[in-house]
Design an enzyme around this catalytic site. Sequence first.
Site, short mmCIF file in Angstrom:
data_model
loop_
_atom_site.label_atom_id
_atom_site.label_comp_id
_atom_site.label_asym_id
_atom_site.label_seq_id
_atom_site.Cartn_x
_atom_site.Cartn_y
_atom_site.Cartn_z
N ASP A 196 0.86 -1.20 0.00
CA ASP A 196 0.00 0.00 0.00
C ASP A 196 0.89 1.25 0.00
OD1 ASP A 196 -3.01 -0.98 1.43
OD2 ASP A 196 -1.26 -2.27 1.55
N THR A 249 -6.91 -4.70 0.85
CA THR A 249 -5.71 -5.06 1.62
C THR A 249 -5.95 -6.30 2.48
OG1 THR A 249 -5.04 -2.76 1.65
CG2 THR A 249 -4.00 -4.17 3.27
MG MG Z 1 -6.45 0.70 0.17
#
Ligand code: MG
Length: 306
Positions: A50, A121
């Site tokens: 990320d 995620t």
């Molecule tokens: Mg995200």
Amino acid sequence: MAQSAALLTRLVASTVPIATKAGQIVRDVMSRGELNIVDKGKNDFQTEADRSAQRCIISSLNKQFPEITIISEEEKSNCEVPSDWIITDMDQEVLNLSLPPHLENVDLKDLCVWVDPLDGTAEYTQGLVEHVTVLVGIAVGDKAIGGVIHQPYFKNPDTGSWGRTIWGIEGVGVGGFTPTPPPKGKRIITTTRSHSDSTVEAALNALEPDEILKVGGAGHKVMLLLDGKAHAYVFASGGSKKWDTCAPEAVLHAVGGTLTDMHGDRYSYNPKISYPNKRGVLATAPGEQHSWYLTRIPDDIKQRLV
Ligand code: MG
Ligand code: AMP
Ligand code: MG
């Protein structure tokens, strides 16, 4: 040629290879196996992928559009970015597009770019990598107008290579894939797999689906609508954010689908707006009657989403 193209076309044309590079970074982090997971809150994580994908996207956009407003999911860092993460290519197909008159002279100050460097995620950390997307949405004023969705783990059936990048501009068109309508005579609904609660479930039950696909990511769920795998994406919860829906909304609207809150209103994406999509998400594939879904959602559920 590039400089004579409209600002919005240059921005989308630049975003296509940037999102593709971000996807390569997401795969590289997973291959190395050093995710360095940070817990951001209840059922909300961040990984090295990320953070790195975001640095690639922001640095690349800033290099080409220095004054542009960017709102991204992860906290910004000042770390130096490797030079090969700064992408300045442009997609030629997008660059050659003609825009409708109202988008031709859009000014930098009217634009806001919403970035989710890695959507899904939770699923990424659990090895469900095909749920992951990189999302870059472009708002003009209040409206989600342009979107780029990259799927790092889409396997190209012709070449065997990884990654697919699709783009859409409302009122102009889409590229990078061919939209497929969902099957007739059935109702397949996609929803969250990791952020459910009793309200989310009650809304699904009210719609009497033939099948429910519980998958991760707002980007992945809208891709299921675009690929003809589901008729609607229903999330009666205020958990998603503007960076989750801006790009998917723009691409979906570019092919004639619809994404609204659970009351039927489109979200605003101007940079002053609050981030949570408090009124939930209802998205329908092209050809589906969005209003049918709205009328079937009970009022008491709508009242919980205000
Ligand atoms: Mg995200
Ligand atoms: P999901 O469908 O659960 O994968 O959610 C779509 C997007 O919204 C993902 O980026 C999630 O992280 C985010 N999201 C949804 N619900 C929540 C929540 N309760 N807390 C944090 N993020 C959420
Ligand atoms: Mg997300």
